[in-house]
Scaffold this active site. Sequence first.
Site, PDB file in Angstrom:
ATOM      1  N   HIS A   1     -36.317   7.374  60.870  1.00  0.00           N
ATOM      2  CA  HIS A   1     -35.860   8.773  60.723  1.00  0.00           C
ATOM      3  C   HIS A   1     -36.331   9.672  61.861  1.00  0.00           C
ATOM      4  O   HIS A   1     -37.269  10.440  61.723  1.00  0.00           O
ATOM      5  CB  HIS A   1     -36.209   9.366  59.362  1.00  0.00           C
ATOM      6  CG  HIS A   1     -37.578   9.095  58.815  1.00  0.00           C
ATOM      7  ND1 HIS A   1     -38.733   9.349  59.501  1.00  0.00           N
ATOM      8  CD2 HIS A   1     -37.954   8.605  57.597  1.00  0.00           C
ATOM      9  CE1 HIS A   1     -39.769   9.042  58.741  1.00  0.00           C
ATOM     10  NE2 HIS A   1     -39.325   8.583  57.598  1.00  0.00           N
TER      11      HIS A   1
ATOM     12  N   ASP B   1     -32.496   7.901  53.328  1.00  0.00           N
ATOM     13  CA  ASP B   1     -33.923   7.920  52.962  1.00  0.00           C
ATOM     14  C   ASP B   1     -34.065   8.428  51.532  1.00  0.00           C
ATOM     15  O   ASP B   1     -35.037   9.110  51.191  1.00  0.00           O
ATOM     16  CB  ASP B   1     -34.723   8.804  53.935  1.00  0.00           C
ATOM     17  CG  ASP B   1     -36.226   8.552  53.838  1.00  0.00           C
ATOM     18  OD1 ASP B   1     -36.633   7.576  53.166  1.00  0.00           O
ATOM     19  OD2 ASP B   1     -37.006   9.335  54.401  1.00  0.00           O
TER      20      ASP B   1
ATOM     21  N   HIS C   1     -33.885  17.711  56.750  1.00  0.00           N
ATOM     22  CA  HIS C   1     -34.772  16.891  57.578  1.00  0.00           C
ATOM     23  C   HIS C   1     -34.514  17.162  59.064  1.00  0.00           C
ATOM     24  O   HIS C   1     -35.440  17.155  59.864  1.00  0.00           O
ATOM     25  CB  HIS C   1     -34.571  15.398  57.265  1.00  0.00           C
ATOM     26  CG  HIS C   1     -35.303  14.965  56.041  1.00  0.00           C
ATOM     27  ND1 HIS C   1     -34.842  15.235  54.783  1.00  0.00           N
ATOM     28  CD2 HIS C   1     -36.490  14.315  55.881  1.00  0.00           C
ATOM     29  CE1 HIS C   1     -35.708  14.746  53.898  1.00  0.00           C
ATOM     30  NE2 HIS C   1     -36.714  14.191  54.539  1.00  0.00           N
TER      31      HIS C   1
ATOM     32  N   GLY D   1     -38.726  13.301  51.096  1.00  0.00           N
ATOM     33  CA  GLY D   1     -37.537  12.463  51.159  1.00  0.00           C
ATOM     34  C   GLY D   1     -36.321  13.216  50.683  1.00  0.00           C
ATOM     35  O   GLY D   1     -36.409  14.371  50.250  1.00  0.00           O
TER      36      GLY D   1
ATOM     37  N   ARG E   1     -46.367  17.173  78.143  1.00  0.00           N
ATOM     38  CA  ARG E   1     -47.423  16.413  78.827  1.00  0.00           C
ATOM     39  C   ARG E   1     -47.830  15.135  78.094  1.00  0.00           C
ATOM     40  O   ARG E   1     -48.613  14.357  78.612  1.00  0.00           O
ATOM     41  CB  ARG E   1     -48.660  17.293  79.034  1.00  0.00           C
ATOM     42  CG  ARG E   1     -48.469  18.368  80.087  1.00  0.00           C
ATOM     43  CD  ARG E   1     -49.776  19.039  80.469  1.00  0.00           C
ATOM     44  NE  ARG E   1     -50.357  19.806  79.385  1.00  0.00           N
ATOM     45  CZ  ARG E   1     -50.008  21.038  79.042  1.00  0.00           C
ATOM     46  NH1 ARG E   1     -49.061  21.649  79.706  1.00  0.00           N
ATOM     47  NH2 ARG E   1     -50.589  21.655  78.039  1.00  0.00           N
TER      48      ARG E   1
ATOM     49  N   ASN F   1     -38.537  13.046  62.356  1.00  0.00           N
ATOM     50  CA  ASN F   1     -39.400  13.258  61.199  1.00  0.00           C
ATOM     51  C   ASN F   1     -40.575  12.288  61.220  1.00  0.00           C
ATOM     52  O   ASN F   1     -40.399  11.097  61.486  1.00  0.00           O
ATOM     53  CB  ASN F   1     -38.599  13.074  59.894  1.00  0.00           C
ATOM     54  CG  ASN F   1     -37.487  14.103  59.749  1.00  0.00           C
ATOM     55  OD1 ASN F   1     -36.316  13.794  59.861  1.00  0.00           O
ATOM     56  ND2 ASN F   1     -37.872  15.344  59.531  1.00  0.00           N
ATOM     57  N   ALA F   2     -41.766  12.820  60.923  1.00  0.00           N
ATOM     58  CA  ALA F   2     -42.986  12.020  60.761  1.00  0.00           C
ATOM     59  C   ALA F   2     -43.334  11.207  62.011  1.00  0.00           C
ATOM     60  O   ALA F   2     -43.587  10.003  61.944  1.00  0.00           O
ATOM     61  CB  ALA F   2     -42.882  11.098  59.537  1.00  0.00           C
TER      62      ALA F   2
ATOM     63  N   GLU G   1     -41.445   0.365  54.559  1.00  0.00           N
ATOM     64  CA  GLU G   1     -41.881   1.594  55.219  1.00  0.00           C
ATOM     65  C   GLU G   1     -43.314   1.839  54.753  1.00  0.00           C
ATOM     66  O   GLU G   1     -43.561   2.533  53.778  1.00  0.00           O
ATOM     67  CB  GLU G   1     -40.958   2.747  54.829  1.00  0.00           C
ATOM     68  CG  GLU G   1     -41.153   3.982  55.685  1.00  0.00           C
ATOM     69  CD  GLU G   1     -40.328   5.158  55.191  1.00  0.00           C
ATOM     70  OE1 GLU G   1     -39.843   5.136  54.046  1.00  0.00           O
ATOM     71  OE2 GLU G   1     -40.182   6.121  55.965  1.00  0.00           O
TER      72      GLU G   1
ATOM     73  N   LEU H   1     -41.950  17.733  53.121  1.00  0.00           N
ATOM     74  CA  LEU H   1     -40.787  16.971  52.682  1.00  0.00           C
ATOM     75  C   LEU H   1     -41.213  15.547  52.358  1.00  0.00           C
ATOM     76  O   LEU H   1     -41.952  14.923  53.117  1.00  0.00           O
ATOM     77  CB  LEU H   1     -39.726  16.927  53.777  1.00  0.00           C
ATOM     78  CG  LEU H   1     -38.695  18.043  53.802  1.00  0.00           C
ATOM     79  CD1 LEU H   1     -37.820  17.898  55.045  1.00  0.00           C
ATOM     80  CD2 LEU H   1     -37.828  18.001  52.555  1.00  0.00           C
TER      81      LEU H   1
END
Lengths: 381, 381
Positions: free
Chosen positions: A212, A272, A249, A308, A223, A215-216, A126, A306
């Site tokens: 995940h 995670d 999360h 993790g 649009r 998230n992120a 990751e 956050l």
Amino acid sequence: MICYKNLLIATHKESFIGYVVLSDSGIIKSVNKGKCNIKDALDYSGHILMPSFIDSHTHGGYDFSFNDLKEKNIQDKLNKYLAEIKKEGVGHVFATTVTASYSDIKKIASYFTEKYPKEFLAWYLEGPYISKEKNGAHDENLIKNLSTKEAQFFSEVSKFIPVYLALAPEYSQNKKMLNQYHDQINFALGHSNDNNFDSKYLKDNKYKRVIHFLNAMSGFHQRNKSLVNSVLEDTNRNYLIEIISDLTHVRSQTLNFLYQSFDDSNIVLVSDSLPNKGSKNGIYKLNNLEVEKKDYLFYLKDSSTLAGSGMPYNLILKNFYKATKCSFSELVKFSSYNVAKSLKSKTLGRIKINTKANFVLIDKDFNVKLHYFDGEKAKLD
Amino acid sequence: MICYKNLLIATHKESFIGYVVLSDSGIIKSVNKGKCNIKDALDYSGHILMPSFIDSHTHGGYDFSFNDLKEKNIQDKLNKYLAEIKKEGVGHVFATTVTASYSDIKKIASYFTEKYPKEFLAWYLEGPYISKEKNGAHDENLIKNLSTKEAQFFSEVSKFIPVYLALAPEYSQNKKMLNQYHDQINFALGHSNDNNFDSKYLKDNKYKRVIHFLNAMSGFHQRNKSLVNSVLEDTNRNYLIEIISDLTHVRSQTLNFLYQSFDDSNIVLVSDSLPNKGSKNGIYKLNNLEVEKKDYLFYLKDSSTLAGSGMPYNLILKNFYKATKCSFSELVKFSSYNVAKSLKSKTLGRIKINTKANFVLIDKDFNVKLHYFDGEKAKLD
């Protein structure tokens, strides 16, 4: 011969009251429906038997980090970790590293190309090939694009262990690698701020999983071709969508929305979890960053970002089950079968006769009461 | 007697090849399946007959604004507008005003409490009781919370015409009014930045519709109780969700996602058209603001903030149909039946015998070829 009776046995296809018979060496001899008349059978009425869990996105726990694999003499820490995750019901993991320097990555790779425990099903990187805007708890200074040299290197490593690689698609260099190496490397979509994503990368199965989900990543918008839009709007998904079901999360109601939106063959629940899962609350190092543990969650130090989760996998499952009221058969898919299938395993994610036992027995609160890993009964206390 | 044959007749329940027979005074005498042997019947093979459209969120067009109703001598402009919308297939509208001062609102109200054309099914106040953060093209200086005095006033007006009122729920004063007046006033949810929305207001049916879903509201997020989350996550919707299906307010793929996510009883397609729909490209006044028309869209002057649509309603429908591949029966629900049902009308949104004809005949490109409004054939060129 050992027999466990009055179980709710859940497979990815069905669930039924029944019993299992094991040989003394931990081979599953039979899986049976109905009442059991075997003398000395152990009564587990009210308990659920499932294939043992696969946590396919975890950075470690109990003071062990997969990034530590670059160091020598980490065997003791690793052994402790492997013992502890059995108590969560986790048999196998994707050894997931966070963003590191290429020299550190090469050291970790040498560990995988030599020997690694049977608990490891894949190496999941990751980072560092992610977006600086959606870096989460990853060290921004180490983030980069994937070069041809590195892609070739990971292709070589993948001859030893399946390699999963997070790849942000908004960079042309990453797109080029995606097109060239998707047969050798399992790319994962996420940690990306792409708002003009070409969903053909999903349709062509160049991505094997989504990191995940929600998230992120670039968020749902009316649009933009964001990642969240692209995944929600896709109607023919042939990849896995990770969900961190720790209720922070992703909110409980949103978990249920995702459960309703996706086919049960697409969902995979992940912890995670960070290396200090199981440690006391306080400040810890996460590679070059400092994070603060607050109960089951980690935040970047002095911030509300956050970083993790620190929640044991069995509770991750419990939360999803409670939020969605899904069936135990679906939960088998989300916690082991779907990942096992993606790896083309014929044994994991199943309760299969004449194989070494890999299953857990949980109570209704998802406490792990028994865990057979590779035919051996794990020590739970 | 007039007969139109070889039509695809679409109702909210079914669609079939058939023919309709009208009296000379425009009363529907019969609706029939199959081939027609009536002499002199007009052949419309390849055309679709539907109940005439209801545009339940429109600010006007063809140089007429519903905010103009405060002025005297607007009858000519209004007549022209009413004639023009028939060419779009629109029989009825919700007369929708944008944010205005309370004194102007009272002048508009006096128009409704006296007499208004049969085309008007409701008065829809989009503002001033909205959020400053999600004001879109509304004059920020006039935005306010709903007072008891005003709520009582709208309750009085609703004895003459149904009143719909946009109400941002993040303000405690608005919440109080919502709880007290939801039986008299039809509240609409949107133009709100609420990220901690209590979805019981939806479950308790205190809101009757959601304003142009996805536009101008707190967006989907994994950790917030935003409006988008609340609507997407609701599993028991008893309100209408407006969608501006012009392909710009909402992307084509997102339209399809919404179509898949919602029951066909919940969707209502709206134009949200601004008063200069049908005018040349250029700068126009929208109440106290300046907006720029670029083809079918309006933007706040010198910005990329969308201020509204200028797309005729028949093209709004065409876009949704093409994006979703929905059935014509569903399109009847989205374009008339669902709104008619919400108003408890027994005739609108239907092709009903022994009533005055209210239907459109469109070709496969959604061009309006014929429009009966209240038993009269509208002039289309």
